[in-house]
Design a protein around this motif. Sequence first.
Motif, PDB file in Angstrom:
ATOM      1  N   GLN A 182      -0.432 -58.858  42.394  1.00  0.00           N
ATOM      2  CA  GLN A 182      -0.978 -59.570  43.716  1.00  0.00           C
ATOM      3  C   GLN A 182      -0.338 -58.974  44.766  1.00  0.00           C
ATOM      4  O   GLN A 182       0.251 -59.602  45.705  1.00  0.00           O
ATOM      5  CB  GLN A 182      -0.756 -61.045  43.583  1.00  0.00           C
ATOM      6  N   TYR A 183      -0.567 -57.569  44.799  1.00  0.00           N
ATOM      7  CA  TYR A 183      -0.114 -56.901  45.863  1.00  0.00           C
ATOM      8  C   TYR A 183      -0.791 -56.385  46.919  1.00  0.00           C
ATOM      9  O   TYR A 183      -2.178 -55.934  46.549  1.00  0.00           O
ATOM     10  CB  TYR A 183       0.681 -55.527  45.131  1.00  0.00           C
ATOM     11  N   SER A 184      -0.602 -56.897  48.186  1.00  0.00           N
ATOM     12  CA  SER A 184      -1.466 -56.557  49.299  1.00  0.00           C
ATOM     13  C   SER A 184      -1.395 -55.185  49.790  1.00  0.00           C
ATOM     14  O   SER A 184      -0.628 -54.450  50.015  1.00  0.00           O
ATOM     15  CB  SER A 184      -1.183 -57.506  50.476  1.00  0.00           C
ATOM     16  N   VAL A 185      -2.683 -54.624  50.131  1.00  0.00           N
ATOM     17  CA  VAL A 185      -2.943 -53.084  50.486  1.00  0.00           C
ATOM     18  C   VAL A 185      -4.078 -53.185  51.420  1.00  0.00           C
ATOM     19  O   VAL A 185      -5.220 -53.683  51.106  1.00  0.00           O
ATOM     20  CB  VAL A 185      -2.948 -52.019  49.615  1.00  0.00           C
ATOM     21  N   GLY A 186      -3.692 -53.149  52.760  1.00  0.00           N
ATOM     22  CA  GLY A 186      -4.919 -53.076  53.784  1.00  0.00           C
ATOM     23  C   GLY A 186      -5.534 -54.689  53.606  1.00  0.00           C
ATOM     24  O   GLY A 186      -4.787 -55.542  53.558  1.00  0.00           O
ATOM     25  N   GLU A 243       5.198 -46.336  42.063  1.00  0.00           N
ATOM     26  CA  GLU A 243       5.277 -44.762  41.515  1.00  0.00           C
ATOM     27  C   GLU A 243       4.233 -44.054  41.245  1.00  0.00           C
ATOM     28  O   GLU A 243       4.364 -42.880  41.691  1.00  0.00           O
ATOM     29  CB  GLU A 243       6.323 -44.888  40.468  1.00  0.00           C
ATOM     30  N   ALA A 244       3.340 -44.505  40.425  1.00  0.00           N
ATOM     31  CA  ALA A 244       2.203 -43.744  40.354  1.00  0.00           C
ATOM     32  C   ALA A 244       0.947 -43.987  41.416  1.00  0.00           C
ATOM     33  O   ALA A 244      -0.054 -43.528  41.149  1.00  0.00           O
ATOM     34  CB  ALA A 244       1.642 -44.291  38.839  1.00  0.00           C
ATOM     35  N   SER A 245       1.109 -44.900  42.569  1.00  0.00           N
ATOM     36  CA  SER A 245      -0.002 -45.110  43.209  1.00  0.00           C
ATOM     37  C   SER A 245      -1.358 -45.509  42.463  1.00  0.00           C
ATOM     38  O   SER A 245      -2.246 -44.701  42.819  1.00  0.00           O
ATOM     39  CB  SER A 245      -0.292 -44.076  44.090  1.00  0.00           C
ATOM     40  N   MET A 246      -1.279 -46.397  41.658  1.00  0.00           N
ATOM     41  CA  MET A 246      -1.969 -46.796  40.737  1.00  0.00           C
ATOM     42  C   MET A 246      -2.382 -48.293  40.691  1.00  0.00           C
ATOM     43  O   MET A 246      -1.340 -49.035  40.626  1.00  0.00           O
ATOM     44  CB  MET A 246      -1.822 -46.359  39.315  1.00  0.00           C
ATOM     45  N   CYS A 247      -3.482 -48.865  40.721  1.00  0.00           N
ATOM     46  CA  CYS A 247      -3.877 -50.190  40.670  1.00  0.00           C
ATOM     47  C   CYS A 247      -4.536 -50.501  39.370  1.00  0.00           C
ATOM     48  O   CYS A 247      -5.529 -49.721  38.867  1.00  0.00           O
ATOM     49  CB  CYS A 247      -4.926 -50.424  41.876  1.00  0.00           C
ATOM     50  N   VAL A 248      -4.248 -51.386  38.813  1.00  0.00           N
ATOM     51  CA  VAL A 248      -5.148 -51.941  37.499  1.00  0.00           C
ATOM     52  C   VAL A 248      -5.626 -53.411  37.899  1.00  0.00           C
ATOM     53  O   VAL A 248      -5.048 -54.344  38.306  1.00  0.00           O
ATOM     54  CB  VAL A 248      -4.074 -52.123  36.364  1.00  0.00           C
ATOM     55  N   GLU A 249      -6.867 -53.382  37.908  1.00  0.00           N
ATOM     56  CA  GLU A 249      -7.705 -54.464  37.994  1.00  0.00           C
ATOM     57  C   GLU A 249      -8.359 -55.062  36.776  1.00  0.00           C
ATOM     58  O   GLU A 249      -8.772 -54.258  35.887  1.00  0.00           O
ATOM     59  CB  GLU A 249      -8.875 -54.067  39.000  1.00  0.00           C
ATOM     60  N   VAL A 250      -8.232 -56.459  36.673  1.00  0.00           N
ATOM     61  CA  VAL A 250      -8.667 -56.967  35.465  1.00  0.00           C
ATOM     62  C   VAL A 250     -10.175 -57.635  35.925  1.00  0.00           C
ATOM     63  O   VAL A 250     -10.045 -58.488  36.642  1.00  0.00           O
ATOM     64  CB  VAL A 250      -7.999 -58.354  34.903  1.00  0.00           C
ATOM     65  N   TRP A 308     -12.189 -47.138  49.156  1.00  0.00           N
ATOM     66  CA  TRP A 308     -11.175 -47.092  50.203  1.00  0.00           C
ATOM     67  C   TRP A 308      -9.522 -47.108  49.864  1.00  0.00           C
ATOM     68  O   TRP A 308      -8.852 -46.353  50.370  1.00  0.00           O
ATOM     69  CB  TRP A 308     -11.367 -48.719  50.940  1.00  0.00           C
ATOM     70  N   LEU A 309      -9.131 -47.664  48.427  1.00  0.00           N
ATOM     71  CA  LEU A 309      -7.998 -47.365  47.968  1.00  0.00           C
ATOM     72  C   LEU A 309      -7.915 -45.911  47.593  1.00  0.00           C
ATOM     73  O   LEU A 309      -6.550 -45.571  47.967  1.00  0.00           O
ATOM     74  CB  LEU A 309      -8.049 -48.400  46.655  1.00  0.00           C
ATOM     75  N   PHE A 310      -8.810 -45.310  47.256  1.00  0.00           N
ATOM     76  CA  PHE A 310      -8.983 -44.035  46.834  1.00  0.00           C
ATOM     77  C   PHE A 310      -8.444 -42.940  47.992  1.00  0.00           C
ATOM     78  O   PHE A 310      -7.635 -42.220  47.985  1.00  0.00           O
ATOM     79  CB  PHE A 310     -10.261 -43.291  45.976  1.00  0.00           C
ATOM     80  N   ASP A 311      -9.061 -43.454  49.176  1.00  0.00           N
ATOM     81  CA  ASP A 311      -8.726 -42.847  50.388  1.00  0.00           C
ATOM     82  C   ASP A 311      -7.355 -43.018  50.695  1.00  0.00           C
ATOM     83  O   ASP A 311      -6.758 -42.126  51.471  1.00  0.00           O
ATOM     84  CB  ASP A 311      -9.679 -43.139  51.602  1.00  0.00           C
ATOM     85  N   GLN A 312      -6.845 -44.135  50.235  1.00  0.00           N
ATOM     86  CA  GLN A 312      -5.200 -44.237  50.790  1.00  0.00           C
ATOM     87  C   GLN A 312      -4.561 -43.649  49.309  1.00  0.00           C
ATOM     88  O   GLN A 312      -3.127 -43.858  49.699  1.00  0.00           O
ATOM     89  CB  GLN A 312      -4.955 -45.845  50.690  1.00  0.00           C
TER      90      GLN A 312
END
Length: 112
Positions: free
Chosen positions: A24-28, A38-45, A63-67
């Motif tokens: 549950q990490y907030s980004v923008g 460390e990997a700048s990777m998001c895992v969505e279920v 949007w996340l890819f652009d970040q």
Amino acid sequence: MSGSEQVLWQIIRRRNLGFGFRRQYSVGPYVLDFYCPEASMCVEVDGEQHALTKDRDAKRDAWLFDQGIMTLRIPSLDLFDYDSAKSARFIETICKTCEERTGRKRYQDGWR
């Protein structure tokens, strides 16, 4: 967290895969199910409701890819049976993607 998110969290928490994840990490404007800094990777279920939100999910992922954040999406039903081939394949994909994005192997300092 949903039931399938709880299943995944039990697998990836406490560096069980060799990489640290936050939940549950907030980004923008978004809250990520799981995030490996460390990997700048998001895992969505993705539950069944995501079939109705594909366009919105694609905009979010772009949007996340652009970040600089890559998104991996896992169908929630595939996580309920950890011993299944599908579930194991997703866990392996998470590990390999972290390795590729960080340039290091998941197991360091001799622990396996």
